[in-house]
Each structure stands twice: as C-alpha cells, then as structure tokens.
Design a protein around this motif. Structure first.
Motif, PDB file in Angstrom:
ATOM      1  N   UNK A 270       0.923  -1.238   0.118  1.00  0.00           N
ATOM      2  CA  UNK A 270       0.077   0.131   0.130  1.00  0.00           C
ATOM      3  C   UNK A 270       0.995   1.137   0.046  1.00  0.00           C
ATOM      4  N   UNK A 271       0.400   2.301  -0.424  1.00  0.00           N
ATOM      5  CA  UNK A 271       0.891   3.630  -0.181  1.00  0.00           C
ATOM      6  C   UNK A 271       0.592   4.164   1.079  1.00  0.00           C
ATOM      7  N   UNK A 272       1.768   4.547   1.666  1.00  0.00           N
ATOM      8  CA  UNK A 272       1.542   4.957   3.008  1.00  0.00           C
ATOM      9  C   UNK A 272       2.068   6.281   3.282  1.00  0.00           C
ATOM     10  N   UNK A 273       1.448   6.975   4.092  1.00  0.00           N
ATOM     11  CA  UNK A 273       2.021   8.304   4.477  1.00  0.00           C
ATOM     12  C   UNK A 273       3.007   8.340   5.730  1.00  0.00           C
ATOM     13  N   UNK A 274       3.533   9.705   6.088  1.00  0.00           N
ATOM     14  CA  UNK A 274       4.622   9.784   6.890  1.00  0.00           C
ATOM     15  C   UNK A 274       3.763   9.074   8.529  1.00  0.00           C
ATOM     16  N   UNK A 275       2.551   9.321   8.508  1.00  0.00           N
ATOM     17  CA  UNK A 275       2.128   9.134   9.739  1.00  0.00           C
ATOM     18  C   UNK A 275       1.524   7.569  10.075  1.00  0.00           C
ATOM     19  N   UNK A 276       1.927   6.598   9.046  1.00  0.00           N
ATOM     20  CA  UNK A 276       1.460   5.347   9.083  1.00  0.00           C
ATOM     21  C   UNK A 276       0.262   5.003   8.520  1.00  0.00           C
ATOM     22  N   UNK A 277      -0.479   5.973   7.870  1.00  0.00           N
ATOM     23  CA  UNK A 277      -2.083   5.698   7.519  1.00  0.00           C
ATOM     24  C   UNK A 277      -1.904   5.115   6.217  1.00  0.00           C
ATOM     25  N   UNK A 278      -2.607   3.907   5.839  1.00  0.00           N
ATOM     26  CA  UNK A 278      -2.644   3.250   4.417  1.00  0.00           C
ATOM     27  C   UNK A 278      -3.548   4.059   3.596  1.00  0.00           C
ATOM     28  N   UNK A 279      -3.086   4.135   2.342  1.00  0.00           N
ATOM     29  CA  UNK A 279      -3.669   4.820   1.072  1.00  0.00           C
ATOM     30  C   UNK A 279      -3.959   3.798   0.373  1.00  0.00           C
ATOM     31  N   UNK A 280      -3.597   3.933  -0.959  1.00  0.00           N
ATOM     32  CA  UNK A 280      -4.087   3.214  -2.162  1.00  0.00           C
ATOM     33  C   UNK A 280      -3.283   2.010  -2.260  1.00  0.00           C
ATOM     34  N   UNK A 281      -3.891   0.720  -2.628  1.00  0.00           N
ATOM     35  CA  UNK A 281      -3.298  -0.428  -2.826  1.00  0.00           C
ATOM     36  C   UNK A 281      -2.333  -0.320  -4.025  1.00  0.00           C
ATOM     37  N   UNK A 282      -1.167  -0.626  -3.891  1.00  0.00           N
ATOM     38  CA  UNK A 282      -0.039  -0.536  -4.806  1.00  0.00           C
ATOM     39  C   UNK A 282       0.649  -1.745  -5.338  1.00  0.00           C
ATOM     40  N   UNK A 283       0.088  -2.814  -4.676  1.00  0.00           N
ATOM     41  CA  UNK A 283       0.928  -4.020  -5.004  1.00  0.00           C
ATOM     42  C   UNK A 283       2.323  -4.391  -4.843  1.00  0.00           C
ATOM     43  N   UNK A 284       3.043  -4.433  -6.083  1.00  0.00           N
ATOM     44  CA  UNK A 284       4.537  -4.909  -5.945  1.00  0.00           C
ATOM     45  C   UNK A 284       5.392  -3.683  -6.118  1.00  0.00           C
ATOM     46  N   UNK A 285       4.629  -2.480  -6.126  1.00  0.00           N
ATOM     47  CA  UNK A 285       5.511  -1.358  -6.985  1.00  0.00           C
ATOM     48  C   UNK A 285       6.470  -0.874  -5.783  1.00  0.00           C
ATOM     49  N   UNK A 286       6.120  -1.149  -4.588  1.00  0.00           N
ATOM     50  CA  UNK A 286       7.124  -0.692  -3.451  1.00  0.00           C
ATOM     51  C   UNK A 286       8.457  -1.602  -3.475  1.00  0.00           C
ATOM     52  N   UNK A 287       7.945  -3.057  -3.645  1.00  0.00           N
ATOM     53  CA  UNK A 287       9.031  -3.723  -4.095  1.00  0.00           C
ATOM     54  C   UNK A 287       9.778  -3.813  -5.188  1.00  0.00           C
ATOM     55  N   UNK A 288       9.094  -3.347  -6.020  1.00  0.00           N
ATOM     56  CA  UNK A 288      10.206  -3.132  -7.315  1.00  0.00           C
ATOM     57  C   UNK A 288      10.908  -1.884  -7.479  1.00  0.00           C
ATOM     58  N   UNK A 289      10.397  -0.854  -6.466  1.00  0.00           N
ATOM     59  CA  UNK A 289      11.316   0.424  -6.173  1.00  0.00           C
ATOM     60  C   UNK A 289      12.446  -0.080  -5.407  1.00  0.00           C
ATOM     61  N   UNK A 290      12.290  -0.781  -4.411  1.00  0.00           N
ATOM     62  CA  UNK A 290      13.572  -1.417  -3.701  1.00  0.00           C
ATOM     63  C   UNK A 290      14.438  -1.894  -4.610  1.00  0.00           C
ATOM     64  N   UNK A 291      13.977  -2.942  -5.259  1.00  0.00           N
ATOM     65  CA  UNK A 291      14.874  -3.750  -6.212  1.00  0.00           C
ATOM     66  C   UNK A 291      15.520  -2.889  -7.242  1.00  0.00           C
ATOM     67  N   UNK A 292      14.936  -1.946  -7.756  1.00  0.00           N
ATOM     68  CA  UNK A 292      15.588  -0.943  -9.016  1.00  0.00           C
ATOM     69  C   UNK A 292      16.521   0.061  -8.157  1.00  0.00           C
ATOM     70  N   UNK A 293      16.426   0.361  -6.914  1.00  0.00           N
ATOM     71  CA  UNK A 293      17.356   1.347  -6.438  1.00  0.00           C
ATOM     72  C   UNK A 293      18.785   0.726  -6.283  1.00  0.00           C
ATOM     73  N   UNK A 294      19.664   1.531  -7.160  1.00  0.00           N
ATOM     74  CA  UNK A 294      21.091   0.949  -7.291  1.00  0.00           C
ATOM     75  C   UNK A 294      21.752   0.871  -5.830  1.00  0.00           C
ATOM     76  N   UNK A 295      21.228   1.611  -4.650  1.00  0.00           N
ATOM     77  CA  UNK A 295      21.755   1.186  -3.424  1.00  0.00           C
ATOM     78  C   UNK A 295      21.651   0.061  -2.786  1.00  0.00           C
TER      79      UNK A 295
END
Length: 297
Positions: A42-67
């Motif tokens: 899910x998309x989560x704001x700084x206060x820990x509140x859940x927003x929209x369902x994003x599926x594996x987008x967060x995981x994809x962003x992590x794996x795509x990060x060169x760091x």
C-alpha cells in the motif's frame, strides 16, 4: 458415556498439549508478517496511514534502487565476517575458560562483562575512542610508535567498515563463549582421560572428541549469531549512520533511513520482508545441513 478424545487416541496427547503454545507462537510470528505485507503493498504516508493499494510497486522500487544491491552484499559480508570471526575467537576462549586454574571465576566475569553493557552504549564508547582528533585509539597507537599521524577511522569506508566488523566480533564473543562453555561442561571428562591414556595428543583430542561433541552447540551459536548480527542496528548507526556516502550501509540501517528519514514506509516494509525471507531460508538450509551432518556422524 463417550471417552475423551485424548483417551481414545493416545498419540494425540502430545499434540494437544503443545497446540496452545504453537498457536500463540504462530500468531506472534504471523501477525507482524501480515502487517508488514499490508504496508508493503500500500501507499503509506508519514503518519503510517494506509492509502491506495499498490501491489508490488514498493518492492520494485527497492529492487530498482542502485543502493539496494550494494547494501545487500555489504550486509552479507558484515554478517558472515562477524559470525565467522566470533566463532573463531570464542572456541579457544571457551576452551581456556573451561580449564581449572586459579582466578577462573574472575576471568569468566571479565569475558562476560561486555554482554551486560548496552550495545548502543558500547557503540558510543567506541565512537569516542575512534575519534580522529582526540580518540583513545589514536593516542595509544602514537604512544606505542605504531602510527606517525592521527587516523580518521570513521571517515573512510576502507577503515570504517573493517573497524565495525571488529567491534561486532568483540561484542558477540561473550554470548558465544557462554554457549560453548555450556557445551563443554556437558562433555564427560573420562573420555579425555581414556584418550590421553591411549596416547592421543591435545590436538587429536580436540579434533576427534571436543569438536564433534560440540557441533550442536556450534550450530546453535552460528544460527543465533546470524540472526542477531544480520539485524544488528546500533553499531553501524551510532558509529557512521551508514556513511560516509552510504559506504557502510547495511539493510537494517537502510530500512531505518527509508522509513524515518525519507518517509518511505512501504519500501521499508518491503525490505523487512526481504530480510525475513533471507533469514528464514538460510536458517532452514543451515539446520537441514547440520541435522544431516549429525546423522552422518
């Protein structure tokens, strides 16, 4: 009158006895994993509140990060180096402390003493000792004539990361020595007397008696230390914060930075799941290998 189920099926009695404990343990493990999975998808704001369902987008962003890949590799190097070094140092220390000599109790207390100190406090003390200007380490090495000029230990990855590994070994030794002393105390002394009477040398006694009998305790120490070191946060964070330029960053500090500095809670949760999966797979593989080795022995 119908007999109780445990009476009719005696084999179920042990299962029924451990079922409540197993259920509680499963809940304690499953609920946080489910919560992490929810945040990671899910998309989560700084206060820990859940927003929209994003599926594996967060995981994809992590794996795509060169760091990420560099941090993952550094985490494996950190974990493997600290655990291997800890076991390598702890075995002879435990063998010495298991001998009967004057002052053995005091020696054991001295070795165990760092275990009673907060890991964060230990890291703070080491950060002061490694200070490039007024640190105790530089002053001591200069007094001994080992260095001509002060070394800024934590300003470069070439020195900062090896120093952090050495500190990780130092703070892990007391716990590991405790496990090994428990194993050594369970070995009967008469087998050594018989081996000595047969002409076996000290090394032969260690390699053919002590080491095989200590294998379950070594396996325990390796697994527990891997879990402990892999998730260890204070040493890296207090000493360098993952710097300079992310050159000492490991997964747990990278996770903290994403979650509480950059506010990317979904990506941080994805890293938590990756870390959990890595530890679970490794632990299962290692325990399977250990059990197979014990059967072959």
């Amino acid at each position: 009158m119908t007999a109780p189920l445990a009476t009719r099926l005696p084999g179920l009695t042990p299962i029924l006895l451990i079922l409540p404990s197993f259920g509680l343990a499963a809940f304690i493990i499953a609920y946080p994993v489910w919560d992490l999975l929810t945040v990671a998808t899910h998309q989560v704001n700084r206060f820990g509140q859940l927003r929209d369902f994003t599926g594996l987008i967060n995981l994809g962003n992590v794996l795509a990060d060169p760091l990420f890949l560099g941090t993952l590799w550094r985490t494996l190097v950190w974990t493997g180096s600290v655990v291997f070094g800890t076991v390598l140092v702890s075995v002879p220390v435990a063998l010495i402390l298991n001998q009967d000599f004057y002052g053995r109790g005091a020696a054991r207390v001295i070795v165990m003493l760092p275990w009673s100190v907060s890991l964060t406090m230990m890291a703070i003390v080491w950060r002061w000792a490694l200070n490039g200007e007024s640190g105790l380490l530089n002053l001591t090495l200069q007094d001994l004539g080992l260095i001509d000029q002060k070394v800024v230990w934590l300003a470069s990855a070439a020195t900062a990361f090896p120093v952090q590994i050495l500190i990780g070994i130092l703070v892990s030794v007391p716990f590991t020595v405790t496990i090994f002393l428990g194993g050594l105390s369970a070995i009967p002394t008469d087998i050594y007397e018989a081996a000595s009477a047969d002409g076996a040398s000290t090394w032969q006694q260690f390699s053919t008696l002590t080491l095989p009998l200590m294998r379950p305790f070594i396996n325990m120490a390796v697994v527990l230390n891997i879990i402990y070191v892999f998730n260890s946060f204070p040493i890296i964070w207090v000493l360098t914060g993952g710097g300079p330029s992310d050159s000492t960053q490991i997964l747990v500090t990278y996770l903290y930075k994403l979650a509480f500095t950059l506010g990317k809670m979904g990506e941080a949760a994805s890293i938590s799941l990756i870390m959990f999966a890595i530890l679970l797979v490794f632990t299962l593989i290692y325990l399977r290998m250990a059990m197979r080795g014990e059967r072959d022995a």
